[in-house]
Design a protein around this motif. Structure first.
Motif, PDB file in Angstrom:
ATOM      1  N   GLU A   1       0.888  -1.301   0.092  1.00  0.00           N
ATOM      2  CA  GLU A   1      -0.004   0.092  -0.151  1.00  0.00           C
ATOM      3  C   GLU A   1       0.827   1.266   0.173  1.00  0.00           C
ATOM      4  OE1 GLU A   1      -3.936  -1.278   2.893  1.00  0.00           O
ATOM      5  OE2 GLU A   1      -1.774  -0.928   3.847  1.00  0.00           O
ATOM      6  N   PHE A   2       0.255   2.197  -0.377  1.00  0.00           N
ATOM      7  CA  PHE A   2       0.677   3.668  -0.412  1.00  0.00           C
ATOM      8  C   PHE A   2       0.143   4.366   0.888  1.00  0.00           C
ATOM      9  CE2 PHE A   2       3.704   4.336  -3.623  1.00  0.00           C
ATOM     10  CZ  PHE A   2       3.302   3.527  -4.760  1.00  0.00           C
ATOM     11  N   VAL A   3       1.037   5.105   1.659  1.00  0.00           N
ATOM     12  CA  VAL A   3       0.408   5.835   2.794  1.00  0.00           C
ATOM     13  C   VAL A   3       0.553   7.386   2.409  1.00  0.00           C
ATOM     14  CG1 VAL A   3       0.636   6.435   5.300  1.00  0.00           C
ATOM     15  CG2 VAL A   3       1.377   3.991   4.543  1.00  0.00           C
TER      16      VAL A   3
ATOM     17  N   HIS B   1     -13.617  11.367  -5.137  1.00  0.00           N
ATOM     18  CA  HIS B   1     -12.398  10.727  -5.381  1.00  0.00           C
ATOM     19  C   HIS B   1     -11.634  12.077  -6.058  1.00  0.00           C
ATOM     20  CE1 HIS B   1     -14.318   6.957  -5.807  1.00  0.00           C
ATOM     21  NE2 HIS B   1     -13.085   6.616  -5.954  1.00  0.00           N
ATOM     22  N   ALA B   2     -10.125  12.103  -5.793  1.00  0.00           N
ATOM     23  CA  ALA B   2      -9.471  12.901  -6.200  1.00  0.00           C
ATOM     24  C   ALA B   2      -7.908  12.284  -6.751  1.00  0.00           C
ATOM     25  CB  ALA B   2      -9.063  13.864  -5.103  1.00  0.00           C
ATOM     26  N   THR B   3      -7.334  12.870  -7.942  1.00  0.00           N
ATOM     27  CA  THR B   3      -6.116  12.343  -8.175  1.00  0.00           C
ATOM     28  C   THR B   3      -5.318  13.146  -7.224  1.00  0.00           C
ATOM     29  OG1 THR B   3      -6.057  13.822 -10.044  1.00  0.00           O
ATOM     30  CG2 THR B   3      -6.569  11.729 -10.465  1.00  0.00           C
ATOM     31  N   VAL B   4      -4.249  12.683  -6.553  1.00  0.00           N
ATOM     32  CA  VAL B   4      -3.613  13.394  -5.771  1.00  0.00           C
ATOM     33  C   VAL B   4      -2.226  13.421  -5.868  1.00  0.00           C
ATOM     34  CG1 VAL B   4      -2.591  13.689  -3.037  1.00  0.00           C
ATOM     35  CG2 VAL B   4      -5.180  13.024  -3.568  1.00  0.00           C
ATOM     36  N   MET B   5      -1.407  14.620  -6.352  1.00  0.00           N
ATOM     37  CA  MET B   5       0.017  14.571  -6.600  1.00  0.00           C
ATOM     38  C   MET B   5       0.759  15.055  -5.013  1.00  0.00           C
ATOM     39  SD  MET B   5       1.892  14.953  -9.378  1.00  0.00           S
ATOM     40  CE  MET B   5       1.751  16.171 -10.689  1.00  0.00           C
TER      41      MET B   5
ATOM     42  N   ASN C   1       1.163  11.062  -9.481  1.00  0.00           N
ATOM     43  CA  ASN C   1      -0.246  11.160  -9.245  1.00  0.00           C
ATOM     44  C   ASN C   1      -0.837   9.853  -8.490  1.00  0.00           C
ATOM     45  OD1 ASN C   1      -1.615  13.456 -10.032  1.00  0.00           O
ATOM     46  ND2 ASN C   1      -0.817  13.371 -11.774  1.00  0.00           N
ATOM     47  N   PHE C   2      -1.792   9.822  -7.497  1.00  0.00           N
ATOM     48  CA  PHE C   2      -2.538   8.645  -6.794  1.00  0.00           C
ATOM     49  C   PHE C   2      -3.868   9.017  -6.858  1.00  0.00           C
ATOM     50  CE2 PHE C   2       1.937   6.844  -5.150  1.00  0.00           C
ATOM     51  CZ  PHE C   2       2.374   8.024  -5.393  1.00  0.00           C
TER      52      PHE C   2
ATOM     53  N   ARG D   1      -1.231  -0.247  -3.828  1.00  0.00           N
ATOM     54  CA  ARG D   1      -0.267  -0.068  -4.717  1.00  0.00           C
ATOM     55  C   ARG D   1      -0.750   0.333  -6.137  1.00  0.00           C
ATOM     56  NH1 ARG D   1       2.911  -2.785  -8.621  1.00  0.00           N
ATOM     57  NH2 ARG D   1       1.781  -4.661  -8.046  1.00  0.00           N
ATOM     58  N   GLU D   2      -2.008  -0.163  -6.589  1.00  0.00           N
ATOM     59  CA  GLU D   2      -2.279  -0.214  -7.805  1.00  0.00           C
ATOM     60  C   GLU D   2      -3.219   1.286  -8.003  1.00  0.00           C
ATOM     61  OE1 GLU D   2      -1.841  -4.177  -6.744  1.00  0.00           O
ATOM     62  OE2 GLU D   2      -2.968  -2.565  -5.659  1.00  0.00           O
ATOM     63  N   ASN D   3      -3.233   2.126  -6.840  1.00  0.00           N
ATOM     64  CA  ASN D   3      -3.863   3.272  -6.990  1.00  0.00           C
ATOM     65  C   ASN D   3      -2.883   4.418  -7.538  1.00  0.00           C
ATOM     66  OD1 ASN D   3      -6.086   2.292  -5.727  1.00  0.00           O
ATOM     67  ND2 ASN D   3      -6.776   3.854  -4.877  1.00  0.00           N
ATOM     68  N   MET D   4      -1.695   4.014  -7.565  1.00  0.00           N
ATOM     69  CA  MET D   4      -0.686   4.872  -8.211  1.00  0.00           C
ATOM     70  C   MET D   4      -0.809   4.895  -9.578  1.00  0.00           C
ATOM     71  SD  MET D   4       3.414   4.433  -8.345  1.00  0.00           S
ATOM     72  CE  MET D   4       4.494   5.700  -9.837  1.00  0.00           C
ATOM     73  N   LEU D   5      -1.158   6.112 -10.399  1.00  0.00           N
ATOM     74  CA  LEU D   5      -1.158   5.920 -11.818  1.00  0.00           C
ATOM     75  C   LEU D   5       0.144   5.623 -12.508  1.00  0.00           C
ATOM     76  CD1 LEU D   5      -3.602   9.014 -12.311  1.00  0.00           C
ATOM     77  CD2 LEU D   5      -4.046   6.744 -11.510  1.00  0.00           C
ATOM     78  N   MET D   6       0.033   4.573 -13.093  1.00  0.00           N
ATOM     79  CA  MET D   6       1.339   4.055 -13.478  1.00  0.00           C
ATOM     80  C   MET D   6       1.687   3.828 -14.830  1.00  0.00           C
ATOM     81  SD  MET D   6       2.472   1.125 -10.891  1.00  0.00           S
ATOM     82  CE  MET D   6       1.255   0.729  -9.449  1.00  0.00           C
TER      83      MET D   6
END
Ligand SMILES: CCCCC/C=C\C/C=C\C/C=C\CC/C=C/C(=O)SCCNC(=O)CCNC(=O)[C@H](O)C(C)(C)COP(=O)(O)OP(=O)(O)OC[C@H]1O[C@@H](n2cnc3c(N)ncnc32)[C@H](O)[C@@H]1OP(=O)(O)O
Ligand SMILES: Cc1cc2nc3c(=O)[nH]c(=O)nc-3n(C[C@H](O)[C@H](O)[C@H](O)COP(=O)(O)OP(=O)(O)OC[C@H]3O[C@@H](n4cnc5c(N)ncnc54)[C@H](O)[C@@H]3O)c2cc1C
Length: 572
Positions: free
Chosen positions: A76-78, A100-104, A118-119, A163-168
């Motif tokens: 996970e990302f914190v 929802h938000a894409t968070v930088m 971006n997450f 982890r999959e919520n990081m725009l990859m």
């Protein structure tokens, strides 16, 4: 739907869902991630915000403080807001609308920081719209305009996302925490480039709206006496009114055509980037940053000129012009503050100038930098010829870029560090970059009117408009053209008289030129700019709806005025 949501309760707005959140998924998510979020966003099954700016940082993206720390033990990302200034601040829709938000955030994995990425973060429950655990949300309060949009704040208290919520699409973090580099660290900024490009059309549409309102009203409004005893003329008959409005009208067309070019460029360069060819990214960034900065600044000033040209009624919200101005003013700050953006263009120009000095043949929007001769060839120029006007703007820009770059080189030769030399020449650099963008807009306008598929009579009108726009630019910046003798005083005088002639030539087509924008009354939202021209009746109806007119004697009389009057009368 979006319009309804936009106005529902006047406190929420999903503009950014469409222009920033959804495009970020399109541009930065993997195919897998698009399957998960893109359709949800496109169907408005989720509503998103683009959360990049913080209370303490907007321009300096590399200085953002929100962190996204990878935990390999849970994959996970914190997401965390470590300081008050790391609070996300300004994102449209973040306060009350988005779930929802894409968070930088600064990406940390294995103890190392890899910069802003971006997450995707869910911020509100899909059941009851309450903030998710660890998320604090709110609206940032009233603004200059656009108060129908809930620009908000958000704080994250160690919020865990998969982890999959990081725009990859570009950079990745593997399950074990390994960071995989993107082809360019600036690809994380790609949606900003896209959005800046769309601002050019927003500016064109805003200036088109303002000139539609002001030109139509200037045909309805009659005022004063041009000749004693004659009926009051339409105020558009005054040359000063034409001088105020027609350059703005010409700029609206110029920016409209510039946005066509921007859209085409964005499409073709991002298409090449999809195939791994990053070579066009630098030019795309410089062009979008410079055009966004230039067109929004000219538009905001131009809307205020239109507002003033409508006298007192222009100052009323009935005209629609104050709201237009407020919106356009926002475009000068949002999506990259104008000064900073123009400096980005200057940075690119200095680089290109150095390459040209080293013998490289420049291409694209900077090709003219290597073609223009430093020594001017003075002489009586035909100031009504579009080719002459384009060449003058390119010479001016090339001279100013060369001057700023050489000034900077001189500072460094005196021992200044590059950064200090840059800062001490940044006013020159900004002016050079503005001249560069101005010359691009003029050239593109001229090329468009010469090639666009229209009836020859329409081409003639557009050509006059392009001449008017160019001649106005030359007379407004005469010093730049006179400085090295490229244009003479006689040329500038000729430009002024041609400009006057163009004002008179455009006058008969002015209403047709604004009608051609085809802006419905419902879009214009202006009593002064109504298509049917029935201004006065609707101005009266509009005023009668003012909340203050709900009662004949307002409650404030009884609360404040009556006792105040009484006590003053008692002292007489
Ligand atoms: C009536 C009006 C019409 C309607 C309007 C209605 C209402 C108005 C209301 C609202 C408006 C509507 C919507 C608002 C939406 C707004 C959203 C936002 O604001 S989102 C947040 C936007 N934020 C920004 O844009 C931040 C700006 N800052 C930056 O981009 C970077 O920090 C900056 C300034 C570029 C600096 O970045 P940095 O990493 O420090 O780079 P350097 O300057 O050091 O340069 C390093 C190299 O990187 C290249 N570069 C930089 N950026 C990009 C990029 N985006 N793409 C490609 N390359 C980039 C740069 O050129 C350097 O390259 P070289 O080393 O020179 O080769
Ligand atoms: C209406 C509106 C909507 C917005 N919507 C969003 C959104 O949806 N999402 C989002 O993330 N953000 C949004 N923003 C925030 C916007 O992106 C920032 O305001 C913008 O990037 C400017 O950053 P800043 O406010 O920190 O100003 P600063 O960067 O602090 O700028 C302040 C001043 O410092 C100067 N300055 C800063 N850096 C330099 C430099 N390197 N060289 C010279 N001068 C410099 C600037 O020119 C400016 O004059 C919105 C803003 C507005 C007004």
């Amino acid at each position: 739907m979006a319009a309804a949501l936009q106005t529902l309760g006047g406190g929420i707005g999903i503009t950014l869902h469409w222009i920033a959140f959804t495009p970020t998924i399109e541009q930065q998510a993997t195919e897998e991630q698009k399957k998960k979020w893109l359709k949800l966003a496109q169907d408005v099954a989720i509503v998103g915000a683009y959360a990049q700016t913080e209370m303490g940082h907007g321009t300096f993206v590399r200085g953002l403080e929100t962190t996204a720390t990878y935990d390999p033990s849970t994959q996970e990302f914190v997401i965390n807001s470590p300081t008050l200034t790391s609070t996300k601040w300004w994102p449209g829709g973040l306060g009350k609308t988005a779930n929802h938000a894409t968070v930088m955030a600064q990406l940390y994995t294995r103890g190392k920081c890899y910069g802003p990425h971006n997450f995707m973060v869910q911020i509100r429950s899909l059941e009851n719209h309450q903030p998710c655990p660890g998320v604090t949300l709110g609206d940032i309060g009233p603004k200059m305009e656009s108060n129908g949009n809930d620009n908000g704040f958000a704080r994250f208290d160690h919020v865990r996302i998969p982890r999959e919520n990081m725009l990859m699409k570009f950079a990745r973090v593997e399950a074990d925490g390994t960071y995989v580099q993107p082809p360019s660290s600036k690809l994380a900024y790609s949606n900003m480039v896209y959005l800046r490009g769309t601002f050019v059309m927003s500016a064109a549409q805003a200036l088109a709206s303002a000139t539609t309102i002001a030109v139509r009203y200037s045909c309805v409004r009659r005022q004063s006496e041009m000749k004693p005893g004659e009926p009051e003329p339409q105020i558009l008959e005054y040359q000063t009114q034409q001088y105020k409005l027609f350059p703005q009208l010409a700029a609206a067309y110029a920016f409209w055509f510039a946005s066509w070019f921007m859209t085409q460029q964005h499409g073709s360069i991002t298409g090449s980037m999809e195939k791994g060819d990053m070579s066009g990214l630098a030019e795309l960034h410089a062009l979008s940053a410079g055009l966004k900065s230039y067109t929004t600044a000219v538009t905001a000033r131009g809307i205020d000129v239109c507002r003033m040209a409508c006298g007192g009624h222009g100052y009323s919200h009935a005209s629609g012009l104050p709201a237009l101005f407020g919106g356009a003013a926002a475009l000068c700050t949002a999506e990259g503050e104008n000064t900073v953006m123009m400096l980005q263009t200057a940075r690119y120009l200095v680089k290109c100038f150095a390459q040209s000095q080293a013998g490289k043949r420049l291409t694209g929007t900077v090709a003219y930098l290597s073609a223009v001769q430093p020594s001017p060839v003075a002489g009586n120029r035909n100031m009504s010829d579009l080719g002459t006007l384009v060449a003058a703007f390119q010479h001016r820009a090339a001279r100013m870029v060369r001057h700023a770059a050489m000034q900077m080189q001189g500072e460094m030769q005196k021992g200044k560090a590059r950064e200090d030399a840059w800062n001490s020449c940044s006013v020159l650099l900004i002016k050079a970059a503005e001249a560069h963008v101005h010359s691009f807009v003029v050239r593109n306008f001229a090329e468009t009117v010469q090639t666009v598929e229209v009836d020859e009579s329409v081409r003639a009108v557009l050509t006059s408009l392009c001449q008017l726009y160019s001649l106005y630019g030359i007379t407004e910046h005469a010093g730049d053209f006179l400085k090295d003798g490229y244009l003479t005083g006689r040329d500038i005088d000729a430009a002024s008289s041609h400009l006057s002639a163009m004002l008179a030539r455009v006058r008969p087509d002015a209403v047709a030129l604004v009608d051609a924008f085809d802006l419905h009354d419902k879009i214009l939202r202006s009593v002064l700019g109504r298509y049917d021209g029935r201004v006065y009746e609707h101005l009266y109806e509009w005023a009668k709806k003012s909340p203050l007119n709900k009662s004949e004697v307002h409650e404030s009389y009884y609360k404040y005025l009556q006792p105040f009057l009484k006590s003053n009368r008692a002292k007489l």
